[in-house]
Scaffold this active site. Structure first.
Site, short mmCIF file in Angstrom:
data_model
loop_
_atom_site.label_atom_id
_atom_site.label_comp_id
_atom_site.label_asym_id
_atom_site.label_seq_id
_atom_site.Cartn_x
_atom_site.Cartn_y
_atom_site.Cartn_z
CE LYS A 91 -4.08 1.72 2.87
NZ LYS A 91 -4.77 1.14 3.80
CB SER A 131 -7.98 2.98 2.94
OG SER A 131 -7.21 2.63 4.09
CB SER A 147 -8.07 0.04 5.85
OG SER A 147 -8.84 1.16 5.78
#
Ligand code: GLN
Length: 821
Positions: A9, A88, A112
């Site tokens: 990420k 996310s 997330s």
């Protein structure tokens, strides 16, 4: 791990490429450091393939990235990419799901890692706070941030977590390695090529590997928003664990409900303080959006910072900073931030209690999300607070600081989208999470091969019903042809036969396709190449027809609304918008009368109350004909019109509404009305200049005392006929009342169904200005017709009706199957 590609990420700093945390503020930022989590994996030979998209700074649940940094990441498991990938860490989940990498790192502050895992059908493991170093993770909410793993299997996730875990001098909150986790990882790596192997846990009974494991099912997670299919998958997972020897225990974590509001005070509060460093001077490079001169000329420093943040932060980030600063402000801190801290402690206590004491459980089992991946289009229109609700299942474990993992346990029967379940363990017990999860996935894998056609579980249930119908058919046929059978029995048997016949036929088709598939498979294995090639071609045809045939069969088993075959009572009322609303009500009433004529239904006007103009305040009709109610019932609700009224001189578009109610026509048998309950008044018919003006007392009003329902009929010239009609309408209203009571009782089942018949639900918008009509219950092309006129003339209403029937059938099917694959 050596040589295996992974992704990370973009809020994890890497010494290669850029690290933006999804923010324009950090566009092009090259980190001088590398996150410990990444560094440890790379030391083991893992190959960092790239960085993945995310919601800015991790604030979001759908990976709607900044447009200039790549935009929204769509869900690779939805056929047209129209669904959310979760967030996310949606970018990480998507690239694992689409096969780009073997695993990816994400961060989980409030869910997330787990939410995108559930939406994209991957495993998502969030460790205990402190298990993995946060050094090099761009801070969002430091007291909740964790580095997690998205992987294809629980085993892979376990291996990766073991690779990252342990104390780190650069993060004072880290704890020493967990040896049990290392041991598991070594065992997984040893039999990496045999997913069916039990060797990692050789001491347990292979048939009951979860014997002695106590699984708590917290009832608070059965929230109203939970869809039936997710609920059923959760339930089926509990049953699967039970079949593997686990004890399933109902537990209660009453504070779990408070987690969402608590999280949405704490996370913004910490975010506002963490993000204070981005001022465009010390942190954040905005030279690509604003020139140095412009920035410096902004006036004072405060104005310059405000400008930097306006340009550099997206809307959600700014909202969080504002909310967080408010919650921390000296006048509000006691009310918000401090309260939230207390609630957080209580939530943690809740979890500790279930994991301790004589009734302690080893893990908790909950859903990961309330539904499968939502449509991106639908999310657009949601308020921030509604989007926050996506985290309702994941925030409790975050606040309690305990480890949690989502793993795919099924798919929606209708959309084929994945469904996840969440396992939550006591602090630092990732090893038990991984061990239990790995046993569970071994069983799930065994049936996963059937994903592409249909689930073994529901197919066998379907088979059982097909077999039963066939057996019953044979029985009835034998009965009819037996000697000395009574005439009444023959009539009854014939009636039942006519219902069974379509089922028997549909089942025979499914069975013959499956038999054909088997013999083709044998042929491919045994015959020489040319014949095998031909057989292969045929096999793909046969295979593609099987799901359709199964669906046809299944549709026949759906519960049918007995009222569908009946006639209907139709009532149209002008709503908000004055004269224009009355005109619209009149247009709608006309539309239904023309539509009825087209379908060959009888349309008898019962009552029309006209306004001074051309409009009607209310109008009702009896519509008689085959299946009238079954089709017209979808019309119940609020219809909205947008057009320029004839009286409007400025050419402005007005919005007005009319409401439509459709009741099933009640026959004599349905309702008994006691005479003493009904008051009958006769009146002079009303209507200024309307066609029904007369001077005799022909209008009839009935008042039903127990319910207060009133019915007025004035249409027929004879009072006698009006009275009869009024009674028929009263019966329908009472029947409808009964039905809606029943429907309410079944409300949890019907919550997602279209056409609930709620008269306050806005169902359709008629935009005359643009010549379009949109039905709000439908999606895509089916939801809109481009020709208002054809619709208003009663021609194309069927298109909407068919699409609504189709959608309802699909919804019923998904309820039936509960989505568990
Ligand atoms: N959706 C949550 C939020 O927006 C979770 C984010 C996260 O875990 N990083 O804060």
């Amino acid at each position: 791990m050596d040589g295996v590609p992974f992704a990370a990420k973009d809020n994890l700093c890497a010494s290669v490429g850029t690290t933006t945390a999804g923010s324009a503020m950090l566009r092009g930022y090259k980190s001088p450091i590398e996150a410990s989590a990444i560094a440890r994996l790379r030391e083991r030979g893992a190959v960092l393939l790239g960085k993945t998209n995310m919601d800015e700074f991790g604030m979001g649940s759908h990976t709607r990235g900044v447009e200039s940094l790549g935009g929204t990441t769509t869900n690779p498991t939805s056929a047209n990419g129209a669904r959310s990938s979760g967030g996310s860490s949606g970018g990480s989940a998507a690239c694992v799901a689409n096969g780009s990498v073997f695993y990816a790192l994400g961060s989980d502050t409030g869910g997330s890692v787990r939410l995108p895992a559930a939406y994209c059908g991957t495993v998502g493991l969030k460790p205990t706070y402190g298990r993995v170093s946060r050094f090099g993770l761009v801070a969002y909410c430091s007291s909740l941030d964790t580095v997690g793993v998205l992987a294809r299997t629980v085993r892979d996730a376990g291996v990766v977590l073991a690779g990252m875990q342990g104390e780190d001098a650069l993060d004072a909150t880290t704890v020493p390695r967990c040896e049990a986790l290392d041991a598991l990882a070594t065992a997984f790596e040893r039999d990496a090529f045999d997913a069916s192997s039990n060797a990692f846990d050789a001491d347990v009974d292979p048939d009951a590997p979860l014997r002695g494991v106590r699984v708590g099912v917290p009832e608070e997670y059965a929230v109203a928003e939970l869809t039936q299919e997710v609920y059923d998958a959760w339930d089926a997972t509990a049953r699967l664990m039970e079949s593997l020897g686990a004890d399933i225990i109902r537990v209660s974590t009453p504070r779990a409900r408070d987690a969402l509001p608590c999280y949405y005070v704490l996370a913004p509060a910490e975010a506002s303080s963490n993000l204070a460093r981005y001022d465009g001077v010390r942190y954040g490079d905005l030279t690509s959006v604003v020139s140095r001169e412009e920035f410096l000329n902004a006036g004072d420093f405060q104005t310059a910072i405000a400008k930097a943040r306006t340009l550099g932060f997206g809307l959600e980030t700014r909202r969080r900073v504002a909310v967080g600063a408010f919650a921390l402000s000296s006048r509000r801190a006691a009310e918000y931030f401090e309260k939230a801290q207390i609630v957080r402690r209580l939530i943690a206590n809740d979890f500790e209690r279930t994991f301790r004491g004589p009734n302690a459980v080893d893990v908790l089992l909950t859903p990961t999300s309330t539904s499968t991946a939502p449509r991106l289009e639908d999310i657009e229109s949601l308020s921030p607070a509604t989007t926050y609700a996506a985290d309702v299942m994941t925030t409790p474990a975050s606040l309690a600081g305990v480890p949690a993992m989502s793993l795919p346990v099924g798919r929606s029967r209708v959309t084929r989208l994945p469904i996840g379940a969440q396992l939550i363990a006591p602090r630092f017990r990732e090893a038990s999470l991984v061990r239990i999860g790995a046993h569970l996935e071994r069983r799930l894998f065994a049936s996963r091969a059937s994903y592409s056609t249909s689930s073994s579980a529901s197919v066998s249930a379907l088979d059982a019903r097909g077999e039963a119908a066939t057996a019953r058919r044979d029985e009835l046929v034998a009965l009819i042809s037996s000697e000395g059978v009574a005439v009444d029995d023959v009539i009854a048997a014939n009636k039942e036969l006519s219902r069974l016949e379509p089922v028997v036929e549909a089942y025979a088709r499914v069975a013959s396709l499956r038999a054909e598939r088997r013999s083709l498979e044998t042929l491919i294995r045994d015959a020489d190449k040319d014949i095998a090639d031909l057989a292969r071609e045929e096999l793909s045809d046969v295979e593609s027809s099987i799901p359709d045939a199964e669906l046809t069969l299944q549709t026949l088993f759906l519960p049918r609304d007995d009222a569908d075959e009946r006639g209907a009572i139709l009532e149209v009322r002008a709503g908000a918008g004055g004269d224009e609303a009355a005109l619209f009500a009149s247009d709608l009433f006309r539309m239904y009368s023309l539509h009825a004529r087209k379908r060959g239904w009888r349309f008898d006007v019962l009552h029309v109350s006209e306004t001074d103009g051309r409009g009607v305040r209310e109008a009702s009709a009896e519509v008689l004909g085959d299946g009238a109610f079954g089709r017209l019932k979808f019309e119940s609700g609020v219809h909205r019109v947008q057009r320029v009224p004839e009286t409007e001189t400025q050419g402005r578009v007005h919005t007005s509404t009319a409401s439509v109610a459709v009741l099933p026509h009640a026959e004599e048998v349905d309702m008994d009305i006691r005479d003493e309950d009904v008051r009958v008044d006769t009146m002079r018919a009303s209507g200024a200049g309307g066609q029904h003006v007369n001077t005799t007392n022909s209008a009839v009003r009935l008042t039903h005392a127990p319910t207060g329902i009133q019915v007025v009929i004035q249409d027929e010239r004879s009072q006698h006929k009006n009275k009869a009609k009024a009674f028929s309408v009263l019966k329908s209203r009472l029947y409808d009342l009964e039905r809606s009571k029943l429907a309410k009782e079944r409300a949890e089942l019907r919550s997602s169904l279209i056409g609930t018949g709620d008269r306050s639900e806005r169902i359709r918008t008629y935009n005359f200005a643009q010549g379009r009509v949109k039905d709000h219950r439908l999606d895509g092309a089916a939801s809109t017709t481009a020709d208002v006129k054809a619709l208003m003339d009663g021609f194309t209403l069927d298109d909407f009706t068919e699409a609504l029937i189709k959608k309802r059938t699909e919804e019923l099917l998904s309820l039936e199957n509960g989505g568990h694959a």
